[in-house]
Design a protein around this motif. Sequence first.
Motif, PDB file in Angstrom:
ATOM      1  N   ALA A 253      44.385  27.356  41.146  1.00 16.71           N
ATOM      2  CA  ALA A 253      44.988  28.611  41.599  1.00 16.71           C
ATOM      3  C   ALA A 253      44.369  29.805  40.881  1.00 16.71           C
ATOM      4  O   ALA A 253      44.086  30.834  41.502  1.00 16.71           O
ATOM      5  CB  ALA A 253      46.497  28.580  41.380  1.00 16.71           C
ATOM      6  N   VAL A 254      44.143  29.670  39.590  1.00 14.45           N
ATOM      7  CA  VAL A 254      43.511  30.753  38.830  1.00 14.45           C
ATOM      8  C   VAL A 254      42.084  30.969  39.319  1.00 14.45           C
ATOM      9  O   VAL A 254      41.653  32.110  39.549  1.00 14.45           O
ATOM     10  CB  VAL A 254      43.541  30.449  37.313  1.00 14.45           C
ATOM     11  CG1 VAL A 254      42.685  31.442  36.540  1.00 14.45           C
ATOM     12  CG2 VAL A 254      44.973  30.470  36.798  1.00 14.45           C
ATOM     13  N   LEU A 255      41.347  29.889  39.511  1.00 14.91           N
ATOM     14  CA  LEU A 255      39.969  29.993  40.004  1.00 14.91           C
ATOM     15  C   LEU A 255      39.934  30.662  41.382  1.00 14.91           C
ATOM     16  O   LEU A 255      39.119  31.559  41.633  1.00 14.91           O
ATOM     17  CB  LEU A 255      39.325  28.614  40.057  1.00 14.91           C
ATOM     18  CG  LEU A 255      37.868  28.558  40.512  1.00 14.91           C
ATOM     19  CD1 LEU A 255      36.983  29.392  39.608  1.00 14.91           C
ATOM     20  CD2 LEU A 255      37.390  27.115  40.542  1.00 14.91           C
ATOM     21  N   ASP A 256      40.838  30.255  42.278  1.00 18.25           N
ATOM     22  CA  ASP A 256      40.917  30.868  43.613  1.00 18.25           C
ATOM     23  C   ASP A 256      41.228  32.356  43.491  1.00 18.25           C
ATOM     24  O   ASP A 256      40.647  33.177  44.213  1.00 18.25           O
ATOM     25  CB  ASP A 256      41.956  30.176  44.464  1.00 18.25           C
ATOM     26  CG  ASP A 256      41.569  28.752  44.824  1.00 18.25           C
ATOM     27  OD1 ASP A 256      40.378  28.397  44.676  1.00 18.25           O
ATOM     28  OD2 ASP A 256      42.478  27.992  45.235  1.00 18.25           O
ATOM     29  N   GLY A 257      42.139  32.707  42.597  1.00 20.65           N
ATOM     30  CA  GLY A 257      42.486  34.117  42.395  1.00 20.65           C
ATOM     31  C   GLY A 257      41.310  34.927  41.886  1.00 20.65           C
ATOM     32  O   GLY A 257      41.059  36.040  42.334  1.00 20.65           O
ATOM     33  N   ILE A 258      40.569  34.369  40.954  1.00 24.15           N
ATOM     34  CA  ILE A 258      39.398  35.061  40.414  1.00 24.15           C
ATOM     35  C   ILE A 258      38.345  35.255  41.493  1.00 24.15           C
ATOM     36  O   ILE A 258      37.734  36.325  41.588  1.00 24.15           O
ATOM     37  CB  ILE A 258      38.822  34.286  39.208  1.00 24.15           C
ATOM     38  CG1 ILE A 258      39.802  34.336  38.035  1.00 24.15           C
ATOM     39  CG2 ILE A 258      37.458  34.845  38.810  1.00 24.15           C
ATOM     40  CD1 ILE A 258      39.449  33.397  36.912  1.00 24.15           C
ATOM     41  N   ARG A 259      38.165  34.254  42.325  1.00 25.36           N
ATOM     42  CA  ARG A 259      37.162  34.373  43.398  1.00 25.36           C
ATOM     43  C   ARG A 259      37.528  35.462  44.393  1.00 25.36           C
ATOM     44  O   ARG A 259      36.653  36.057  45.012  1.00 25.36           O
ATOM     45  CB  ARG A 259      37.027  33.042  44.123  1.00 25.36           C
ATOM     46  CG  ARG A 259      36.269  32.020  43.313  1.00 25.36           C
ATOM     47  CD  ARG A 259      36.092  30.736  44.062  1.00 25.36           C
ATOM     48  NE  ARG A 259      35.297  29.798  43.286  1.00 25.36           N
ATOM     49  CZ  ARG A 259      35.423  28.505  43.338  1.00 25.36           C
ATOM     50  NH1 ARG A 259      36.308  27.948  44.164  1.00 25.36           N
ATOM     51  NH2 ARG A 259      34.667  27.730  42.596  1.00 25.36           N
ATOM     52  N   ARG A 260      38.828  35.733  44.554  1.00 26.14           N
ATOM     53  CA  ARG A 260      39.261  36.781  45.484  1.00 26.14           C
ATOM     54  C   ARG A 260      39.058  38.177  44.932  1.00 26.14           C
ATOM     55  O   ARG A 260      39.165  39.148  45.651  1.00 26.14           O
ATOM     56  CB  ARG A 260      40.733  36.590  45.848  1.00 26.14           C
ATOM     57  CG  ARG A 260      40.960  35.427  46.778  1.00 26.14           C
ATOM     58  CD  ARG A 260      42.421  35.409  47.218  1.00 26.14           C
ATOM     59  NE  ARG A 260      42.821  34.040  47.406  1.00 26.14           N
ATOM     60  CZ  ARG A 260      43.789  33.419  46.749  1.00 26.14           C
ATOM     61  NH1 ARG A 260      44.510  34.057  45.859  1.00 26.14           N
ATOM     62  NH2 ARG A 260      44.066  32.181  46.967  1.00 26.14           N
TER      63      ARG A 260
END
Length: 115
Positions: A107-114
């Motif tokens: 979830a953190v990785l997905d958030g950073i990618r956004r």
Amino acid sequence: MEGTGYDGPMVRPYFLAGGRSRPARADLEMITLVVSVTDEIRERVSPEHAEIVRICARPCSVAEVSALTNLPLMVVKVLLSDLIDRGYLIHRSPPATEIPSQELLQAVLDGIRRL
């Protein structure tokens, strides 16, 4: 701004954070989870504060909130700090000895990618 593909009003991040460049809380990390304790806002708040309360109806990491609001991480930390201090949100950071779950890390990785 014509020709930029951006149709919304330009608001400087420090204005959204009330001129503050640091949150009042030092315990808000990118993987800190925040969740709303109420969906009823009892006072006048900014649209950004209200949006964060809505987003945090389910637990979200600080990084996810930043990505979902399209606001810089430091601005989000200031706004989250405000909402925690006012009693609208609660937060939990994993202890340093606790290994974050695969779901949280994703979830953190997905958030950073956004961002």
